[in-house]
Write an enzyme that holds these catalytic residues in place. Structure first.
Site, PDB file in Angstrom:
ATOM      1  N   GLU A  62       1.104   3.800   1.893  1.00  0.00           N
ATOM      2  CA  GLU A  62       1.678   4.148   3.194  1.00  0.00           C
ATOM      3  C   GLU A  62       2.882   3.266   3.523  1.00  0.00           C
ATOM      4  O   GLU A  62       3.902   3.762   4.009  1.00  0.00           O
ATOM      5  CB  GLU A  62       0.646   3.975   4.317  1.00  0.00           C
ATOM      6  CG  GLU A  62      -0.590   4.813   4.166  1.00  0.00           C
ATOM      7  CD  GLU A  62      -1.743   4.079   3.491  1.00  0.00           C
ATOM      8  OE1 GLU A  62      -2.888   4.284   3.928  1.00  0.00           O
ATOM      9  OE2 GLU A  62      -1.508   3.333   2.519  1.00  0.00           O
ATOM     10  N   CYS A 122      -6.054   1.773   5.997  1.00  0.00           N
ATOM     11  CA  CYS A 122      -6.710   0.528   6.406  1.00  0.00           C
ATOM     12  C   CYS A 122      -6.091   0.058   7.730  1.00  0.00           C
ATOM     13  O   CYS A 122      -5.127   0.646   8.228  1.00  0.00           O
ATOM     14  CB  CYS A 122      -6.537  -0.533   5.326  1.00  0.00           C
ATOM     15  SG  CYS A 122      -4.835  -1.152   5.159  1.00  0.00           S
ATOM     16  N   CYS A 134      -2.294  -0.671   7.585  1.00  0.00           N
ATOM     17  CA  CYS A 134      -1.475   0.540   7.519  1.00  0.00           C
ATOM     18  C   CYS A 134      -1.495   1.300   8.840  1.00  0.00           C
ATOM     19  O   CYS A 134      -0.456   1.813   9.266  1.00  0.00           O
ATOM     20  CB  CYS A 134      -1.921   1.411   6.358  1.00  0.00           C
ATOM     21  SG  CYS A 134      -1.524   0.661   4.749  1.00  0.00           S
ATOM     22  N   HIS A 159       0.858  -1.188   0.000  1.00  0.00           N
ATOM     23  CA  HIS A 159       0.000   0.000   0.000  1.00  0.00           C
ATOM     24  C   HIS A 159       0.892   1.235   0.000  1.00  0.00           C
ATOM     25  O   HIS A 159       2.055   1.180   0.411  1.00  0.00           O
ATOM     26  CB  HIS A 159      -0.896   0.009   1.235  1.00  0.00           C
ATOM     27  CG  HIS A 159      -1.964  -1.033   1.212  1.00  0.00           C
ATOM     28  ND1 HIS A 159      -3.022  -1.011   2.077  1.00  0.00           N
ATOM     29  CD2 HIS A 159      -2.142  -2.133   0.431  1.00  0.00           C
ATOM     30  CE1 HIS A 159      -3.813  -2.041   1.842  1.00  0.00           C
ATOM     31  NE2 HIS A 159      -3.292  -2.742   0.851  1.00  0.00           N
TER      32      HIS A 159
END
Length: 149
Positions: free
Chosen positions: A54, A82, A85, A52
């Protein structure tokens, strides 16, 4: 305003994700007013479910700092993080996380659950949402509308 400048950089990275066929999410890690980590979604292209925006930005920032902890740093991301993360952001000891659009499907900063509010975490950075939310949301809506044809 610096916050807006950094979110715009994250939006540009989201554009790179979209161009690569990935969900358009971008993130930057900032320390002392300069970007030390950049990332955009790339789980499909890298065959990595943890890639992701992040996480990619955290990895780059941690390498730049030669430290798995990033105290005093801020992360700007175009979409509400999410659960995976949020966990990584807390463990990295970020001072502040700023996100753009809410994520009603997987958002873990208030949309479906509010993980940063858990009192038992060993670190509590600030999590703030809504910066350039309309632009961040539009990037996602446009991407999915184009995919539906």
């Amino acid at each position: 305003m610096d916050d807006e400048k950094f979110m715009r950089e994250a939006l540009a990275l989201a554009g790179e994700a979209a161009a690569a066929g990935e969900v358009p999410v971008g993130a930057v890690v900032v320390k002392d007013g300069r970007v030390i980590g950049r990332g955009f979604n790339r789980p499909i292209g890298s065959a990595d479910p943890t890639a992701h925006a992040e996480i990619v930005a955290l990895r780059e920032a941690a390498a730049a700092e030669r430290n798995y902890r990033l105290p005093g740093c801020q992360l700007f991301v175009t979409l509400e993080p999410c659960a995976m993360c949020v966990g990584a952001l807390v463990h990295a000891r970020l001072a502040r996380v700023v996100f753009g659009a809410k994520d009603p499907k997987t958002g873990a900063c208030g949309s479906i659950v509010d993980l940063p509010a858990i009192a038992h975490w060993n670190h509590h950075g600030r999590f703030e949402g809504g910066l350039l939310a309309d632009e961040c949301s539009a990037a996602l809506k446009d991407f999915f509308a184009a995919r539906r044809g």
